[in-house]
Design a protein around this motif. Structure first.
Motif, short mmCIF file in Angstrom:
data_model
loop_
_atom_site.label_atom_id
_atom_site.label_comp_id
_atom_site.label_asym_id
_atom_site.label_seq_id
_atom_site.Cartn_x
_atom_site.Cartn_y
_atom_site.Cartn_z
N SER A 1 0.81 -1.21 0.00
CA SER A 1 0.00 0.00 0.00
C SER A 1 0.85 1.27 0.00
N GLU A 2 2.09 1.16 0.42
CA GLU A 2 2.97 2.33 0.42
C GLU A 2 3.43 2.69 -0.98
N GLY A 3 3.05 1.88 -1.96
CA GLY A 3 3.35 2.22 -3.36
C GLY A 3 4.82 2.12 -3.69
N THR A 4 5.40 0.98 -3.56
CA THR A 4 6.82 0.82 -3.88
C THR A 4 7.07 1.05 -5.36
N ARG A 5 6.18 0.50 -6.22
CA ARG A 5 6.33 0.72 -7.64
C ARG A 5 5.02 0.34 -8.32
N GLU A 6 4.62 1.12 -9.30
CA GLU A 6 3.38 0.84 -10.00
C GLU A 6 3.59 -0.35 -10.94
N ARG A 7 2.61 -1.23 -10.98
CA ARG A 7 2.70 -2.41 -11.82
C ARG A 7 2.63 -2.02 -13.28
N ARG A 8 3.46 -2.65 -14.10
CA ARG A 8 3.47 -2.37 -15.53
C ARG A 8 2.79 -3.51 -16.27
N ALA A 9 2.25 -3.20 -17.41
CA ALA A 9 1.60 -4.20 -18.24
C ALA A 9 2.67 -5.09 -18.88
N PRO A 10 2.34 -6.36 -19.13
CA PRO A 10 3.30 -7.25 -19.80
C PRO A 10 3.64 -6.73 -21.20
N LEU A 11 4.82 -7.06 -21.68
CA LEU A 11 5.27 -6.58 -22.98
C LEU A 11 4.36 -7.04 -24.11
N TRP A 12 3.80 -8.25 -24.00
CA TRP A 12 2.92 -8.74 -25.07
C TRP A 12 1.66 -7.87 -25.17
N TRP A 13 1.21 -7.36 -24.04
CA TRP A 13 0.01 -6.52 -24.03
C TRP A 13 0.32 -5.17 -24.66
N ILE A 14 1.48 -4.62 -24.34
CA ILE A 14 1.88 -3.34 -24.93
C ILE A 14 2.01 -3.48 -26.44
N ALA A 15 2.63 -4.59 -26.90
CA ALA A 15 2.79 -4.82 -28.34
C ALA A 15 1.43 -4.97 -29.02
N ALA A 16 0.51 -5.67 -28.39
CA ALA A 16 -0.83 -5.84 -28.97
C ALA A 16 -1.54 -4.50 -29.08
N LYS A 17 -1.42 -3.66 -28.06
CA LYS A 17 -2.05 -2.34 -28.10
C LYS A 17 -1.48 -1.49 -29.22
N VAL A 18 -0.17 -1.58 -29.44
CA VAL A 18 0.46 -0.81 -30.50
C VAL A 18 -0.04 -1.28 -31.86
N MET A 19 -0.12 -2.61 -32.03
CA MET A 19 -0.59 -3.16 -33.30
C MET A 19 -2.04 -2.80 -33.58
N LEU A 20 -2.85 -2.70 -32.53
CA LEU A 20 -4.26 -2.36 -32.69
C LEU A 20 -4.50 -0.85 -32.75
N GLY A 21 -3.47 -0.08 -32.53
CA GLY A 21 -3.58 1.37 -32.57
C GLY A 21 -4.19 1.95 -31.32
N LEU A 22 -4.18 1.23 -30.24
CA LEU A 22 -4.71 1.72 -28.97
C LEU A 22 -3.65 2.55 -28.26
N PRO A 23 -4.05 3.45 -27.40
CA PRO A 23 -3.04 4.26 -26.67
C PRO A 23 -2.22 3.35 -25.75
N ARG A 24 -0.91 3.62 -25.68
CA ARG A 24 -0.01 2.80 -24.87
C ARG A 24 -0.18 3.04 -23.39
N GLN A 25 -0.44 4.28 -22.99
CA GLN A 25 -0.59 4.62 -21.57
C GLN A 25 -2.04 4.47 -21.14
N ARG A 26 -2.21 4.00 -19.90
CA ARG A 26 -3.54 3.89 -19.35
C ARG A 26 -3.97 5.26 -18.86
N GLU A 27 -5.18 5.64 -19.23
CA GLU A 27 -5.69 6.92 -18.79
C GLU A 27 -6.56 6.70 -17.56
N ASP A 28 -6.28 7.40 -16.49
CA ASP A 28 -7.03 7.23 -15.23
C ASP A 28 -8.23 8.08 -15.17
#
Length: 152
Positions: free
Chosen positions: A125-152
């Motif tokens: 809960s102290e927020g040591t580091r924010e979890r990142r998406a797996p590389l395969w998910w980032i690559a799929a988002k790029v191929m589909l033209g989706l934004p790479r960053q998550r918008e909160d």
């Protein structure tokens, strides 16, 4: 944060009787408690008693030990090395690397520290580091033209 030390338990040595006693003696010389067994019923009893933290055996019975109880297993065979002897025909003998064997045992029996569950939740809960998406998910988002960053 409270951390409790986990005490090392006994080392199970599952080999033929003479070899098991030899290894158990070497372990005792270094201050390690061990149980030398040479039959399958003795292995069942020793592993089900929850007194062993790791085992020493040979390759053919590693799976048997892990089916009874999932504990770390040291394969004794990997510490035997071929060593050519003499000048005549190529005859090899095997030399046991006792130093490497004991280093492996020392590493595996070191007490480990375990944090209490409440402490683990607090660290998360102290927020040591924010979890990142797996590389395969980032690559799929790029191929589909989706934004790479998550918008909160």
């Amino acid at each position: 944060m409270s951390i409790e030390a986990i005490r090392p338990k006994k080392i199970l040595v599952f080999l033929p009787k003479a070899a098991a006693n030899t290894i158990a003696t070497k372990l005792a010389e270094r201050g390690h408690e061990s149980i030398a067994v040479s039959s399958v019923p003795e292995v069942f009893d020793a592993l089900r008693s929850d007194n062993c933290s790791l085992a020493v055996t040979t390759r053919p019975v590693i799976d048997l030990l892990r089916r009874i109880r999932p504990i770390p297993v040291v394969n004794l065979e990997i510490f035997f090395h071929a060593e050519p002897s003499g000048d005549g025909p190529l005859i090899t003998s095997k030399r046991f690397d006792g130093s490497a064997f004991m280093k492996r045992i020392e590493f595996l029996v070191q007490p480990t520290a375990r944090a209490e569950p409440a402490d683990v939740e607090q660290a998360k809960s102290e927020g040591t580091r924010e979890r990142r998406a797996p590389l395969w998910w980032i690559a799929a988002k790029v191929m589909l033209g989706l934004p790479r960053q998550r918008e909160d």
